[in-house]
Design a protein around this motif. Structure first.
Motif, PDB file in Angstrom:
ATOM      1  N   GLY A   1      -6.113   5.544   7.973  1.00 33.61           N
ATOM      2  CA  GLY A   1      -7.557   5.481   7.808  1.00 33.61           C
ATOM      3  C   GLY A   1      -7.877   4.830   6.468  1.00 33.61           C
ATOM      4  N   PRO A   2      -8.805   5.414   5.679  1.00 31.67           N
ATOM      5  CA  PRO A   2      -9.122   4.846   4.371  1.00 31.67           C
ATOM      6  C   PRO A   2      -8.308   5.458   3.234  1.00 31.67           C
ATOM      7  N   ARG A   3      -7.255   6.200   3.587  1.00 26.59           N
ATOM      8  CA  ARG A   3      -6.525   6.975   2.575  1.00 26.59           C
ATOM      9  C   ARG A   3      -5.230   6.268   2.154  1.00 26.59           C
ATOM     10  N   GLN A   4      -5.393   5.166   1.395  1.00 23.65           N
ATOM     11  CA  GLN A   4      -4.255   4.469   0.814  1.00 23.65           C
ATOM     12  C   GLN A   4      -4.738   3.732  -0.437  1.00 23.65           C
TER      13      GLN A   4
ATOM     14  N   ALA B   1      -5.474   3.649 -22.264  1.00 20.70           N
ATOM     15  CA  ALA B   1      -6.577   3.154 -21.445  1.00 20.70           C
ATOM     16  C   ALA B   1      -6.797   3.993 -20.196  1.00 20.70           C
ATOM     17  N   GLY B   2      -5.921   4.934 -19.933  1.00 22.55           N
ATOM     18  CA  GLY B   2      -6.048   5.759 -18.741  1.00 22.55           C
ATOM     19  C   GLY B   2      -5.206   5.243 -17.595  1.00 22.55           C
ATOM     20  N   HIS B   3      -4.882   6.132 -16.668  1.00 20.61           N
ATOM     21  CA  HIS B   3      -4.055   5.741 -15.529  1.00 20.61           C
ATOM     22  C   HIS B   3      -4.142   6.815 -14.466  1.00 20.61           C
ATOM     23  N   THR B   4      -3.668   6.498 -13.260  1.00 22.87           N
ATOM     24  CA  THR B   4      -3.503   7.494 -12.211  1.00 22.87           C
ATOM     25  C   THR B   4      -2.043   7.480 -11.777  1.00 22.87           C
ATOM     26  N   PRO B   5      -1.498   8.605 -11.360  1.00 21.17           N
ATOM     27  CA  PRO B   5      -0.109   8.637 -10.897  1.00 21.17           C
ATOM     28  C   PRO B   5       0.142   7.699  -9.719  1.00 21.17           C
ATOM     29  N   GLY B   6      -0.826   7.579  -8.807  1.00 20.70           N
ATOM     30  CA  GLY B   6      -0.654   6.678  -7.672  1.00 20.70           C
ATOM     31  C   GLY B   6      -0.559   5.229  -8.110  1.00 20.70           C
ATOM     32  N   ASN B   7      -1.382   4.856  -9.087  1.00 19.31           N
ATOM     33  CA  ASN B   7      -1.328   3.488  -9.586  1.00 19.31           C
ATOM     34  C   ASN B   7      -0.004   3.217 -10.289  1.00 19.31           C
ATOM     35  N   ASN B   8       0.532   4.220 -10.968  1.00 21.74           N
ATOM     36  CA  ASN B   8       1.844   4.062 -11.613  1.00 21.74           C
ATOM     37  C   ASN B   8       2.928   3.771 -10.569  1.00 21.74           C
ATOM     38  N   LEU B   9       2.852   4.444  -9.409  1.00 23.67           N
ATOM     39  CA  LEU B   9       3.825   4.187  -8.343  1.00 23.67           C
ATOM     40  C   LEU B   9       3.707   2.758  -7.823  1.00 23.67           C
ATOM     41  N   LEU B  10       2.465   2.292  -7.668  1.00 20.90           N
ATOM     42  CA  LEU B  10       2.248   0.941  -7.180  1.00 20.90           C
ATOM     43  C   LEU B  10       2.713  -0.107  -8.191  1.00 20.90           C
TER      44      LEU B  10
ATOM     45  N   PRO C   1      -4.893  17.677 -26.143  1.00 24.30           N
ATOM     46  CA  PRO C   1      -4.896  17.561 -24.671  1.00 24.30           C
ATOM     47  C   PRO C   1      -5.469  16.226 -24.232  1.00 24.30           C
ATOM     48  N   GLY C   2      -5.045  15.790 -23.065  1.00 23.68           N
ATOM     49  CA  GLY C   2      -5.625  14.598 -22.461  1.00 23.68           C
ATOM     50  C   GLY C   2      -6.837  14.969 -21.632  1.00 23.68           C
ATOM     51  N   LYS C   3      -7.413  13.978 -20.965  1.00 21.25           N
ATOM     52  CA  LYS C   3      -8.592  14.200 -20.136  1.00 21.25           C
ATOM     53  C   LYS C   3      -8.269  13.833 -18.697  1.00 21.25           C
ATOM     54  N   LEU C   4      -8.590  14.725 -17.770  1.00 20.66           N
ATOM     55  CA  LEU C   4      -8.303  14.504 -16.367  1.00 20.66           C
ATOM     56  C   LEU C   4      -9.600  14.521 -15.571  1.00 20.66           C
TER      57      LEU C   4
ATOM     58  N   ALA D   1       0.840  -1.190   0.000  1.00 22.03           N
ATOM     59  CA  ALA D   1       0.000   0.000   0.000  1.00 22.03           C
ATOM     60  C   ALA D   1       0.876   1.240   0.000  1.00 22.03           C
ATOM     61  N   ILE D   2       0.392   2.285  -0.671  1.00 22.82           N
ATOM     62  CA  ILE D   2       1.018   3.601  -0.553  1.00 22.82           C
ATOM     63  C   ILE D   2      -0.026   4.559   0.030  1.00 22.82           C
ATOM     64  N   GLU D   3       0.444   5.462   0.865  1.00 26.16           N
ATOM     65  CA  GLU D   3      -0.460   6.445   1.456  1.00 26.16           C
ATOM     66  C   GLU D   3      -0.988   7.371   0.377  1.00 26.16           C
ATOM     67  N   HIS D   4      -2.272   7.737   0.508  1.00 26.14           N
ATOM     68  CA  HIS D   4      -2.870   8.718  -0.411  1.00 26.14           C
ATOM     69  C   HIS D   4      -3.504   9.827   0.420  1.00 26.14           C
ATOM     70  N   PRO D   5      -2.673  10.742   0.937  1.00 21.13           N
ATOM     71  CA  PRO D   5      -3.179  11.773   1.843  1.00 21.13           C
ATOM     72  C   PRO D   5      -4.057  12.795   1.123  1.00 21.13           C
ATOM     73  N   GLU D   6      -4.837  13.497   1.925  1.00 20.24           N
ATOM     74  CA  GLU D   6      -5.761  14.489   1.380  1.00 20.24           C
ATOM     75  C   GLU D   6      -5.025  15.611   0.656  1.00 20.24           C
ATOM     76  N   ASP D   7      -3.794  15.910   1.090  1.00 22.75           N
ATOM     77  CA  ASP D   7      -3.069  17.019   0.467  1.00 22.75           C
ATOM     78  C   ASP D   7      -2.305  16.599  -0.793  1.00 22.75           C
ATOM     79  N   LYS D   8      -2.511  15.343  -1.255  1.00 23.64           N
ATOM     80  CA  LYS D   8      -1.928  14.907  -2.527  1.00 23.64           C
ATOM     81  C   LYS D   8      -3.012  14.268  -3.400  1.00 23.64           C
ATOM     82  N   PRO D   9      -4.046  15.043  -3.731  1.00 20.56           N
ATOM     83  CA  PRO D   9      -5.164  14.470  -4.494  1.00 20.56           C
ATOM     84  C   PRO D   9      -4.753  14.001  -5.877  1.00 20.56           C
ATOM     85  N   GLU D  10      -3.683  14.569  -6.421  1.00 17.51           N
ATOM     86  CA  GLU D  10      -3.274  14.230  -7.781  1.00 17.51           C
ATOM     87  C   GLU D  10      -2.894  12.756  -7.943  1.00 17.51           C
ATOM     88  N   LEU D  11      -2.612  12.059  -6.842  1.00 18.08           N
ATOM     89  CA  LEU D  11      -2.267  10.635  -6.941  1.00 18.08           C
ATOM     90  C   LEU D  11      -3.418   9.813  -7.510  1.00 18.08           C
ATOM     91  N   ASP D  12      -4.652  10.310  -7.344  1.00 17.97           N
ATOM     92  CA  ASP D  12      -5.821   9.560  -7.810  1.00 17.97           C
ATOM     93  C   ASP D  12      -6.513  10.233  -8.994  1.00 17.97           C
TER      94      ASP D  12
END
Length: 292
Positions: free
Chosen positions: A183-186, A117-126, A273-276, A96-107
């Motif tokens: 908490g639930p932030r990972q 197919a799309g991706h999230t930066p947090g998933n790339n780290l995992l 442009p891509g879609k976010l 698991a990697i932490e996904h804190p509220e102050d780093k919303p860009e991970l998701d």
């Protein structure tokens, strides 16, 4: 020359066998978990595959109503909810990697660029941490690993159940994994291996038992307002949202809306442009557990 090559091959196999036999299962588990953190995991645990097969989501999976949204896949020849276990898989390593509220860009879901197919930066780290760990386990320990997809429809197993069985936390009343640290932030990924490793859980951690459920009150689509699943219908008490109230369709409608309201974003190396999309995390942010 053939005999020499055969001898070298036998020597390599002998070294790999010795790599495992020289260490106890407990020592191998400690090595793997330490390496996972070195490669970027904030939390790591181990569960036995035979235990996982009896966990709630794996038992209920094919009996759940058909479901399709932005996060679901349709694969020809596979039943909805079908879970396939790789032959030889004996233990599951969850990171698991932490996904804190102050780093919303991970998701933030980004469609465009190299990943069509799309991706999230947090998933790339995992994915990167999981690949490094799987390669290290194979090369250094001689243990075969089976890297898991994210989607059940593409051959994955249920990651939240794996995390619970590995002792990372519990399933909260928001239907998310809740850990003491975050908490639930990972965010989670799983690797299966063909070695019998000692499980690190489950644990007795349960901060949701007497909680007043601010997570449910925060849901903008009221996804916890109605009982949808019962113990009588499914045969055991562990249900979505703990009490059978979590509505995947309602939650998914919010995700679909988030995708429809995407923002254009610049993608390196392309003119268009891509879609976010910024997905809702209201129930995560409302949970007091693990807040700094």
């Amino acid at each position: 020359s053939f005999n020499r090559g055969e001898s070298v091959f036998k020597d390599m196999n002998y070294q790999k066998e010795n790599t495992m036999s020289d260490r106890t299962a407990e020592e191998l588990a400690e090595l793997i978990m330490a390496k996972a953190k070195e490669f970027g995991a904030d939390l790591v645990g181990i569960a036995r595959v035979e235990d996982l097969k009896q966990s709630p989501s794996h038992l209920i999976s094919e009996r759940m109503p058909a479901f399709a949204n932005v996060g679901a896949k349709e694969v020809e020849g596979r039943r909805p909810g079908q879970v396939d276990w790789p032959e030889g898989a004996k233990s599951a390593i969850v990171i698991a990697i932490e996904h804190p509220e102050d780093k919303p860009e991970l998701d933030w879901w980004i469609l465009g660029g190299k990943s069509k197919a799309g991706h999230t930066p947090g998933n790339n780290l995992l994915i990167a941490a999981g690949k490094r760990l799987a390669d290290w386990i194979k090369q250094e320990l001689g243990i075969t690993s089976f890297r898991q997809a994210y989607h059940i429809e593409l051959g994955a197993i249920y990651m939240k159940d794996t995390a619970v069985m590995a002792g990372l936390g519990c399933i909260g009343k928001n239907n998310l994994l809740v850990t003491p640290q975050y908490g639930p932030r990972q965010r989670l990924r799983v690797i299966l291996v063909d070695a019998n490793l000692p499980a690190t859980g489950p644990s007795d951690f349960d901060p949701c038992r007497d909680c007043k459920m601010p997570c449910r009150a925060a849901c903008p689509v009221n996804a916890f307002d109605k009982t949808l699943y019962t113990e009588e219908e499914y045969g055991f008490p562990q249900l979505p949202g703990r009490t059978g109230v979590f509505s995947r369709p309602l939650c998914s409608r919010r995700q679909d809306k988030d995708c429809e309201e995407y923002e254009p974003v610049a993608i390196e190396g392309q003119d268009e442009p891509g879609k976010l999309a910024r997905f809702c995390r209201a129930c995560e942010f409302a949970c007091p557990v693990g807040k700094r």
